[in-house]
Design an enzyme around this catalytic site. Structure first.
Site, mmCIF file in Angstrom:
data_model
loop_
_atom_site.group_PDB
_atom_site.id
_atom_site.type_symbol
_atom_site.label_atom_id
_atom_site.label_comp_id
_atom_site.label_asym_id
_atom_site.label_seq_id
_atom_site.Cartn_x
_atom_site.Cartn_y
_atom_site.Cartn_z
ATOM 1 N N GLU A 73 -1.814 -28.297 24.019
ATOM 2 C CA GLU A 73 -2.507 -29.495 23.881
ATOM 3 C C GLU A 73 -2.202 -29.970 22.427
ATOM 4 O O GLU A 73 -2.181 -29.265 21.303
ATOM 5 C CB GLU A 73 -4.070 -29.534 24.103
ATOM 6 C CG GLU A 73 -4.256 -29.379 25.828
ATOM 7 C CD GLU A 73 -5.666 -29.547 26.020
ATOM 8 O OE1 GLU A 73 -6.603 -29.382 25.245
ATOM 9 O OE2 GLU A 73 -5.720 -29.776 27.273
ATOM 10 N N HIS A 74 -2.065 -31.320 22.142
ATOM 11 C CA HIS A 74 -1.832 -31.917 20.821
ATOM 12 C C HIS A 74 -0.990 -31.609 20.065
ATOM 13 O O HIS A 74 -0.782 -31.385 19.141
ATOM 14 C CB HIS A 74 -3.238 -31.951 19.937
ATOM 15 C CG HIS A 74 -4.502 -32.408 20.833
ATOM 16 N ND1 HIS A 74 -4.719 -33.601 21.501
ATOM 17 C CD2 HIS A 74 -5.526 -31.478 21.367
ATOM 18 C CE1 HIS A 74 -5.760 -33.255 21.978
ATOM 19 N NE2 HIS A 74 -6.372 -32.328 21.946
ATOM 20 N N ARG A 75 0.060 -31.096 20.877
ATOM 21 C CA ARG A 75 1.355 -30.492 20.438
ATOM 22 C C ARG A 75 1.252 -29.344 19.613
ATOM 23 O O ARG A 75 2.078 -28.814 18.668
ATOM 24 C CB ARG A 75 2.190 -31.631 19.575
ATOM 25 C CG ARG A 75 2.560 -32.754 20.384
ATOM 26 C CD ARG A 75 3.581 -33.658 19.589
ATOM 27 N NE ARG A 75 4.137 -34.503 20.492
ATOM 28 C CZ ARG A 75 3.587 -35.695 20.873
ATOM 29 N NH1 ARG A 75 2.534 -36.042 20.354
ATOM 30 N NH2 ARG A 75 4.074 -36.560 21.668
ATOM 31 N N LEU A 76 0.240 -28.506 19.884
ATOM 32 C CA LEU A 76 0.143 -27.143 19.163
ATOM 33 C C LEU A 76 0.141 -26.353 20.198
ATOM 34 O O LEU A 76 -0.208 -25.387 20.795
ATOM 35 C CB LEU A 76 -1.492 -26.863 18.704
ATOM 36 C CG LEU A 76 -2.006 -27.798 17.763
ATOM 37 C CD1 LEU A 76 -3.429 -27.446 17.450
ATOM 38 C CD2 LEU A 76 -1.074 -27.477 16.413
ATOM 39 N N HIS A 77 1.894 -26.403 20.227
ATOM 40 C CA HIS A 77 2.542 -25.351 21.257
ATOM 41 C C HIS A 77 2.463 -23.841 20.779
ATOM 42 O O HIS A 77 2.381 -23.561 19.631
ATOM 43 C CB HIS A 77 3.958 -26.011 21.496
ATOM 44 C CG HIS A 77 4.131 -27.249 21.928
ATOM 45 N ND1 HIS A 77 3.502 -28.048 22.508
ATOM 46 C CD2 HIS A 77 4.666 -28.332 20.857
ATOM 47 C CE1 HIS A 77 3.577 -29.388 22.589
ATOM 48 N NE2 HIS A 77 4.622 -29.642 21.709
#
Ligand SMILES: Cc1cc2nc3c(=O)[nH]c(=O)nc-3n(C[C@H](O)[C@H](O)[C@H](O)COP(=O)(O)O)c2cc1C
Length: 202
Positions: free
Chosen positions: A179-183
């Site tokens: 989520e939120h580009r916290l891959h």
């Protein structure tokens, strides 16, 4: 498989096994072209080129594809055996990258695969000088008809310029969307028979 599930730990010790699990899931989910991946090669002076090809199985720790050995990729590989590839399965929110040497498979493996192709594809492999200029579509189809006549009533042998390649991965990255580009990114580097793993920032 929840695409947005962040993992605190690497998904396992064997990245190629996980790659196969994800590929199986992509097939099971009915994703379009689950076998398609981008394959990058480069000239010896480092000019890259990339194209889509199809995955033909993982055998003895190497990822297989089939192609024309005299194509642009084939010529680049003859001078610089290093290649890189990437799969992306959108609905799974997973990406897999691999890097390593690309070698020709044993001729017997290419022969076996070629024998299993339908006859039209076998003839097409003879008819197409992949990556070379061809005057027109009519010229290509004309060449196909010449090939068809040449092999009429006979088994089509594998062309010497066509066959299987195998990429032997030295680095594998498993990427899971978060989520939120916290891959999540896990980079596996070959260490003898095992793999070292480290988490990378997204
Ligand atoms: C979905 C898809 C699958 C493809 N599969 C292959 C393949 O398995 N082998 C292959 O040589 N080319 C395949 N191609 C064609 C390549 O993308 C490319 O046009 C061709 O290999 C010539 O590339 P090169 O000139 O860089 O060598 C495929 C293209 C698409 C769009």
């Amino acid at each position: 498989m929840d695409p947005k599930t962040a993992s605190t730990e690497a998904p396992g010790a064997d990245p190629l096994g996980i790659f196969l699990e994800w590929h199986t899931a992509a097939v099971a989910r009915g994703l379009p072209d689950p076998d398609a991946f981008a394959l990058a090669t480069a000239t010896p002076d480092g000019r890259p080129s990339v194209r889509i090809v199809l995955f033909k199985g993982l055998v003895d720790g190497a990822l297989r594809l089939v192609t024309n050995y005299e194509s642009r990729k084939g010529e680049e590989l003859a001078e610089n055996a290093q290649g890189a590839l990437v799969f992306y399965w959108s609905l799974l929110a997973r990406q897999v990258r691999m890097e390593g040497r690309i070698e020709r498979s044993a001729p017997s493996e290419s022969d076996a695969y070629f024998r299993g192709r339908d006859r039209e594809s076998q003839l097409g492999a003879w008819a197409s000088a992949q990556s070379r200029p061809v005057e027109s579509r009519a010229a290509l189809l004309d060449h196909l008809e010449q090939v068809r006549a040449r092999f009429a009533g006979k088994e089509v042998p594998r062309p010497p310029h066509w066959g299987m390649l195998r990429l032997v991965p030295e680095r594998v990255e498993l990427w899971l969307a978060g989520e939120h580009r916290l891959h999540d990114r896990f980079l596996y580097t070959r260490a003898g028979d095992a793999w070292q793993v480290e988490r990378l920032s997204p």
